[in-house]
Enzyme design. Structure first.
Site, PDB file in Angstrom:
ATOM      1  N   ASP A 218       0.836  -1.190   0.000  1.00  0.00           N
ATOM      2  CA  ASP A 218       0.000   0.000   0.000  1.00  0.00           C
ATOM      3  C   ASP A 218       0.881   1.254   0.000  1.00  0.00           C
ATOM      4  OD1 ASP A 218      -2.716   1.196   0.355  1.00  0.00           O
ATOM      5  OD2 ASP A 218      -1.825   1.938   2.223  1.00  0.00           O
ATOM      6  N   GLU A 277       1.521  -0.642  -5.114  1.00  0.00           N
ATOM      7  CA  GLU A 277       0.512   0.373  -5.403  1.00  0.00           C
ATOM      8  C   GLU A 277       1.264   1.696  -5.421  1.00  0.00           C
ATOM      9  OE1 GLU A 277      -3.392   2.638  -3.598  1.00  0.00           O
ATOM     10  OE2 GLU A 277      -1.581   2.248  -2.462  1.00  0.00           O
TER      11      GLU A 277
END
Length: 551
Positions: A218, A277
């Protein structure tokens, strides 16, 4: 400075063997994203959980997925859907316990599915023990605490804004300020602190030892901030993410972190992977994240954001393949996820969504599917404001705050209190008539979107030219039509996508011997068994459609 990620970790049962497969399985894998809260509920509390996800894994195996990616299920106050982690080694009770996570990994491996889990290294929850200690005055170097500006320190340290809107700084009672690039409940970690490096080494090893096959990182472009924390000098900074480098995102220092993680992953038996990401202003900057000694994949957000337009799609496809190819990495392709409007709605209807899916699955590289897209689910746009839980919804000048619409629990059966999601209701209301789109309703219907996906994934897996097969070779095509060929020993495939709202005639792909493999055209389109016919030597491509041809 060099960092060695050697901290050991204890796991409840130890390593579980992954499914037997090629060592480079990830280069053309189809990875199915499970938003745990909205996938399947086993206990009737209206919230999806790990046991529910485990019980529904056969659906993914039948669909033809190679791996499952699970969104955060860690201990968390749930201020941002679990991306505010209070304990990286514990399962939040709302999702089950550590034994449930272990059981899910073993069940997935038994079905031939690999398991990827989220890791959230940019920030923690404000309930994390470290942050509670920091508020009490100890261990503040693990986070970004700074004095404010102005004679009394009442102004934030700089002009940085939260991605969710509002300032990226919150003041604590002693007068200092802490940085949070997302919600105030998500204080940013300071990766200049050695303890942070060691802690995440331990966290990664904990889950690798339990048996997971990789991590989705993330905010992989975060973690490192520019020295001196300089002002950005403009407002609405969330709109600049991915358009330009910012002093808090896509700093070169993140690559040292990723190289350390790659060494750790490579130290384990079996190919364990990490996908970034990451938002970067150019394809070349994004490619830095997937160099041979860094992460294995990075999400392709330019493709996700691309409109249903032939010229734009060809440009993004070419740029993606060129950039990743320059560092020897595979491209990734994604149409929907838990943060964006579902592509059935975003692209303008189910017809285009089906065509876009077939186009995507024909491209070389790895494909990510978001739960429910195989059902053609649309965005839920009429949720009452009082039920929304996106933390950006009530903060201005950031994201639109409407991410709940793609997170509505998915339907499994034609009827029932939550269309088979669980024995009770669902944490977000499902639309009336949702059951008609359920797995049960679509299974066995050859015209359904679910059966289209099942067939496409089966053909993709079996045909040598698809998946990791040949490169994209563009073919001449009328304006608004994309046509490309992929070839490999054993055969070739031509993919034709018509992005216009009118039927278009083209030469029969592959000539007289060309055979229609699969079409995304809706049932009402007259498509003969061997393909749509036009004048001699031509075929008619339906509006907003895509088809695969064996050559």
């Amino acid at each position: 400075m060099a960092h060695e990620l050697t901290t050991p970790a204890r796991t409840p049962r130890g390593r579980r063997p992954a499914p037997p497969d090629r060592p480079d399985w990830w280069r053309d894998a189809v990875i199915y994203q499970v938003y745990v809260r909205s996938f399947a509920d086993s206990d009737g509390d209206g919230i999806g959980d790990l046991r529910g996800a485990r019980e529904r894994l056969p659906h993914l195996a039948r669909l033809g997925a190679d791996a499952v990616w699970l969104t955060p299920f860690y201990a968390s106050p749930q201020a941002d859907g679990g991306y505010d982690v209070a304990d990286h080694r514990a399962v939040d009770p709302v999702f089950g316990d550590l034994a449930d996570a272990d059981d899910l990994v073993r069940a997935a491996h038994g079905l031939g599915l690999r398991v990827i889990v989220d890791v959230v290294p940019n920030h923690t929850s404000d309930r994390h023990p470290w942050f509670q200690e920091a508020l009490a005055g100890t261990g503040r170097d693990r986070y970004h605490f700074h004095p404010g500006k102005g004679p009394d320190g009442s102004l934030p340290p700089n002009d940085w804004e939260s991605v969710f809107g509002g300032p990226a700084w919150t003041r604590v009672p002693d007068g200092s300020w802490y940085l949070h690039l997302f919600a105030p409940q998500q204080p940013d970690l300071n990766w200049e602190c050695e303890e942070v490096w060691a802690e995440f080494a331990s966290v990664l090893r904990f889950w690798l030892d339990l048996g997971v096959d990789g991590f989705r990182v993330d905010v992989a472009h975060g973690m490192v901030k520019a020295p001196g924390l300089p002002d950005v000098g403009s407002r609405e900074q969330a709109r600049l993410i991915g358009a330009q480098r910012l002093p808090f995102f896509d700093q070169d220092g993140v690559h040292e972190i990723h190289r350390g993680w790659r060494r750790l992953l490579d130290s384990y038996e079996g190919r364990r992977i990490a996908v970034a990401e990451a938002w970067a202003p150019t394809p070349e900057r994004l490619a830095l994240y997937v160099r041979p000694d860094e992460l294995h994949q990075a999400f392709n957000f330019p493709y996700l954001q691309c409109p249903w337009d032939a010229d734009a799609l060809r440009r993004v496809i070419d740029e993606s393949l060129r950039a990743t190819g320059s560092v020897g990495a595979p491209a990734t392709w994604v149409l929907s996820n838990h943060d964006v409007v579902r592509h059935t709605t975003r692209l303008g209807g189910l017809r285009r969504a089906r065509a876009a899916a077939l186009l995507t699955l024909a491209l070389p590289g790895s494909v990510y599917l978001y739960q429910g897209e195989e059902l053609g689910l649309p965005e839920v746009t009429d949720l009452p404001d009082g039920l929304r839980q996106d933390p950006a919804f009530r903060r201005g000048e950031g994201q639109d705050g409407l991410r709940d619409g793609c997170r509505v629990p998915i339907p499994w059966t034609r009827d029932g209190p939550s269309y088979g999601f669980g024995p009770g209701g669902s944490w977000l209301p499902q639309p009336e008539g949702w059951g008609a789109l359920s797995v049960a309703a679509q299974t066995g219907d050859p015209a359904s979107t679910l059966e289209l996906y099942r067939t496409a994934l089966a053909v993709r897996r079996e045909h040598p030219a698809l998946g990791a097969g040949g490169a994209v070779e563009w073919l001449p095509a009328p304006r608004g039509v994309l046509a490309f060929r992929r070839t490999a020993e054993g055969g070739g495939v031509v993919c034709v996508a018509n992005t216009t709202d009118r039927a278009v005639g083209i030469p029969r792909p592959g000539g007289p011997g060309g055979r229609l493999l699969l079409s995304a055209a809706a049932e009402e389109d007259p498509v003969p068994e061997d393909g749509p016919r036009g004048p001699a030597g031509t075929v008619t491509v339906a509006p907003d459609s895509c088809s695969w041809w064996a050559i």
